[in-house]
Design an enzyme around this catalytic site. Structure first.
Site, PDB file in Angstrom:
ATOM      1  N   CYS A  98      -1.952  13.557 -34.215  1.00 45.91           N
ATOM      2  CA  CYS A  98      -1.094  14.421 -33.385  1.00 45.91           C
ATOM      3  C   CYS A  98      -1.061  13.991 -31.912  1.00 45.91           C
ATOM      4  O   CYS A  98      -0.218  14.464 -31.153  1.00 45.91           O
ATOM      5  CB  CYS A  98      -1.549  15.871 -33.488  1.00 45.91           C
ATOM      6  SG  CYS A  98      -1.496  16.498 -35.177  1.00 45.91           S
ATOM      7  N   HIS A 137       0.507  19.928 -27.266  1.00 41.27           N
ATOM      8  CA  HIS A 137       0.671  19.770 -28.720  1.00 41.27           C
ATOM      9  C   HIS A 137       0.823  21.150 -29.337  1.00 41.27           C
ATOM     10  O   HIS A 137       0.114  22.099 -28.984  1.00 41.27           O
ATOM     11  CB  HIS A 137      -0.542  19.038 -29.297  1.00 41.27           C
ATOM     12  CG  HIS A 137      -0.519  18.974 -30.795  1.00 41.27           C
ATOM     13  ND1 HIS A 137       0.611  18.639 -31.502  1.00 41.27           N
ATOM     14  CD2 HIS A 137      -1.484  19.232 -31.723  1.00 41.27           C
ATOM     15  CE1 HIS A 137       0.342  18.679 -32.800  1.00 41.27           C
ATOM     16  NE2 HIS A 137      -0.920  19.048 -32.957  1.00 41.27           N
ATOM     17  N   ASN A 166       3.490  22.867 -36.720  1.00 43.43           N
ATOM     18  CA  ASN A 166       2.822  21.687 -36.164  1.00 43.43           C
ATOM     19  C   ASN A 166       3.466  20.435 -36.767  1.00 43.43           C
ATOM     20  O   ASN A 166       3.320  20.175 -37.958  1.00 43.43           O
ATOM     21  CB  ASN A 166       1.327  21.766 -36.503  1.00 43.43           C
ATOM     22  CG  ASN A 166       0.533  20.569 -35.990  1.00 43.43           C
ATOM     23  OD1 ASN A 166       1.102  19.555 -35.598  1.00 43.43           O
ATOM     24  ND2 ASN A 166      -0.778  20.689 -36.020  1.00 43.43           N
TER      25      ASN A 166
HETATM   26  N1  COA Z   1      -2.961  33.757 -45.227  1.00 40.12           N
HETATM   27  C1  COA Z   1      -3.779  34.814 -45.309  1.00 40.12           C
HETATM   28  N2  COA Z   1      -5.104  34.745 -45.141  1.00 40.12           N
HETATM   29  C2  COA Z   1      -5.621  33.546 -44.860  1.00 40.12           C
HETATM   30  C3  COA Z   1      -4.835  32.387 -44.768  1.00 40.12           C
HETATM   31  C4  COA Z   1      -3.446  32.532 -44.956  1.00 40.12           C
HETATM   32  N3  COA Z   1      -2.601  31.490 -44.869  1.00 40.12           N
HETATM   33  N4  COA Z   1      -5.624  31.344 -44.462  1.00 40.12           N
HETATM   34  C5  COA Z   1      -6.862  31.818 -44.388  1.00 40.12           C
HETATM   35  N5  COA Z   1      -6.873  33.147 -44.637  1.00 40.12           N
HETATM   36  C6  COA Z   1      -7.997  34.068 -44.652  1.00 40.12           C
HETATM   37  C7  COA Z   1      -9.330  33.362 -44.752  1.00 40.12           C
HETATM   38  O1  COA Z   1      -9.636  33.087 -46.082  1.00 40.12           O
HETATM   39  C8  COA Z   1     -10.256  34.365 -44.120  1.00 40.12           C
HETATM   40  O2  COA Z   1     -10.580  35.333 -45.075  1.00 40.12           O
HETATM   41  P1  COA Z   1     -12.072  35.919 -45.167  1.00 40.12           P
HETATM   42  O3  COA Z   1     -12.318  36.555 -43.826  1.00 40.12           O
HETATM   43  O4  COA Z   1     -11.975  36.876 -46.299  1.00 40.12           O
HETATM   44  O5  COA Z   1     -12.940  34.726 -45.433  1.00 40.12           O
HETATM   45  C9  COA Z   1      -9.391  35.049 -43.064  1.00 40.12           C
HETATM   46  O6  COA Z   1      -8.023  34.763 -43.408  1.00 40.12           O
HETATM   47  C10 COA Z   1      -9.661  34.557 -41.654  1.00 40.12           C
HETATM   48  O7  COA Z   1      -9.637  33.159 -41.686  1.00 40.12           O
HETATM   49  P2  COA Z   1     -10.080  32.319 -40.459  1.00 40.12           P
HETATM   50  O8  COA Z   1     -10.232  30.893 -40.881  1.00 40.12           O
HETATM   51  O9  COA Z   1     -11.209  32.983 -39.759  1.00 40.12           O
HETATM   52  O10 COA Z   1      -8.792  32.469 -39.516  1.00 40.12           O
HETATM   53  P3  COA Z   1      -8.573  31.914 -38.079  1.00 40.12           P
HETATM   54  O11 COA Z   1      -8.335  33.026 -37.145  1.00 40.12           O
HETATM   55  O12 COA Z   1      -9.589  30.869 -37.696  1.00 40.12           O
HETATM   56  O13 COA Z   1      -7.172  31.153 -38.260  1.00 40.12           O
HETATM   57  C11 COA Z   1      -6.284  28.932 -38.517  1.00 40.12           C
HETATM   58  C12 COA Z   1      -7.087  30.095 -39.155  1.00 40.12           C
HETATM   59  C13 COA Z   1      -6.286  27.772 -39.483  1.00 40.12           C
HETATM   60  C14 COA Z   1      -4.860  29.422 -38.260  1.00 40.12           C
HETATM   61  C15 COA Z   1      -6.955  28.538 -37.167  1.00 40.12           C
HETATM   62  O14 COA Z   1      -8.332  28.368 -37.342  1.00 40.12           O
HETATM   63  C16 COA Z   1      -6.369  27.255 -36.617  1.00 40.12           C
HETATM   64  O15 COA Z   1      -5.216  27.202 -36.222  1.00 40.12           O
HETATM   65  N6  COA Z   1      -7.196  26.181 -36.490  1.00 40.12           N
HETATM   66  C17 COA Z   1      -6.724  24.934 -35.985  1.00 40.12           C
HETATM   67  C18 COA Z   1      -5.981  24.168 -37.054  1.00 40.12           C
HETATM   68  C19 COA Z   1      -5.146  23.045 -36.499  1.00 40.12           C
HETATM   69  O16 COA Z   1      -4.579  23.173 -35.439  1.00 40.12           O
HETATM   70  N7  COA Z   1      -5.059  21.925 -37.218  1.00 40.12           N
HETATM   71  C20 COA Z   1      -4.259  20.814 -36.846  1.00 40.12           C
HETATM   72  C21 COA Z   1      -4.775  20.177 -35.612  1.00 40.12           C
HETATM   73  S1  COA Z   1      -3.770  18.884 -35.054  1.00 40.12           S
END
Ligand code: COA
Length: 304
Positions: free
Chosen positions: A115, A239, A269
């Site tokens: 990215c 980004h 993204n």
């Molecule tokens: N829909 C609904 N629930 C979801 C889900 C979805 N698409 N994806 C995950 N969950 C659930 C999880 O299983 C978790 O459940 P639990 O509490 O029962 O275990 C809950 O939602 C919370 O998940 P969590 O991982 O704590 O959420 P978060 O606030 O960290 O958000 C992301 C998740 C992935 C959106 C966030 O961490 C993120 O954006 N990270 C960076 C990823 C990124 O940018 N990658 C590319 C980089 S170039």
């Protein structure tokens, strides 16, 4: 060497363009594919819809053509083409196919810095200009939909396809790319990866934490090299991974969201395309005036 060498030939962006494939996948469409909800996706990421089913070569041709047209140059004037992509359609020759389709005759190559690929390519293009090139076309293009597991709700909600491009031209004096910073930390590779032929895998929470930290670190370094502060930045073009990552980075940099380019609600993204897509959107909407300081900052797999 982080600050642009003032004795080197400078460069300026003279044209820009972008392309999104026509097929749109909304959060409501995703609700029918995995166990998720529009509400969850919007709250946790800020994303509402993304474009899918693009090809890296096809999107590059369209974005590249638009950028050349907006620069007022003809394809024959381009001295080099760089395509930043982490999702090439072919093992090699993607940039060469784009060159041929656009009617250019010049050196071509692809850069894979995930990215961060577009900012890496912009710095590389500036290096070519310092060594004598006059016009360089830089395209950021990614078709992440082909390496996304559409059954995995952890990743499927985040990614999309697109391409953005700029034409960089040499100019008298130090030019308009005033400072830069490139870095990578290979020890963090295992938190965001894709095997050849495999899908995107990540530890979302850890990527989130590092993303904020490294964006702020890198942005602060570049502000320091340029001798300016967050207050001097007319527009931050980050980004586009997650609105909460952008907000957290903006807070720490002292740049308010009014001075930040955001397109991820409509695009998700798009990896190497995300910064040039956001830049194109801001330029097209007249959000950047001549002389404005713009800060581009990315992070990505690798981690770059
Ligand atoms: N829909 C609904 N629930 C979801 C889900 C979805 N698409 N994806 C995950 N969950 C659930 C999880 O299983 C978790 O459940 P639990 O509490 O029962 O275990 C809950 O939602 C919370 O998940 P969590 O991982 O704590 O959420 P978060 O606030 O960290 O958000 C992301 C998740 C992935 C959106 C966030 O961490 C993120 O954006 N990270 C960076 C990823 C990124 O940018 N990658 C590319 C980089 S170039």
């Amino acid at each position: 060497m982080p600050a642009t060498d003032s004795s080197a030939r400078g460069a300026t962006i003279i044209g820009w363009g972008s392309y999104l494939p026509p097929k749109v996948l909304t959060n409501h469409d995703l609700e029918r594919m995995v166990d998720t909800s529009d509400e969850w996706i919007v709250e946790r990421s800020g994303i509402r819809e993304r474009h899918v089913d693009g090809t890296t070569i096809g999107m590059s041709i369209e974005a590249g053509r638009a950028a050349i047209q907006s620069s007022g140059l003809s394809p024959a004037d381009i001295d080099a083409l760089i395509i930043a992509t982490t999702t090439p359609d072919k093992q090699w020759g993607n940039a060469a196919t784009v060159q041929d389709a656009l009617g250019m005759r010049c050196g071509v190559f692809e850069i894979n810095a995930a990215c961060s690929g577009f900012v890496y390519s912009l710095v590389a293009a500036h290096g070519l200009i310092a060594m004598g090139a006059t016009n360089v076309l830089v395209i950021g293009a990614d078709s992440l939909s082909k390496i996304t597991d559409w059954n995995d709700r952890n990743t499927a909600v985040l990614f999309g396809d697109g391409a953005g491009a700029v034409v960089l031209q040499s100019c008298d004096g130090p030019g308009e790319l005033v400072a830069w910073d490139l870095d990578a930390d290979g020890s963090a590779g295992p938190i965001l990866w894709a095997d050849v032929g495999g899908y995107i895998q990540m530890e979302g929470k850890e990527v989130f934490r590092r993303a904020v930290r490294i964006m702020v670190d890198s942005a602060n370094k570049v502000l320091h090299h340029a001798g300016v502060s967050g207050d001097d930045i007319a527009l931050l073009v980050p980004h586009q991974a997650n609105i909460r990552i952008i907000q957290a980075a903006c807070d720490r940099l002292g740049v308010d969201m009014d001075r930040t380019a955001v397109v991820l609600d409509r695009m998700g993204n798009t990896s190497a395309a995300s910064i040039p897509l956001a830049l194109d959107d801001a330029l097209t909407k007249g959000r950047i005036a001549p002389g404005d300081l713009v800060l581009l900052v990315g992070f990505g797999g690798g981690m770059t």
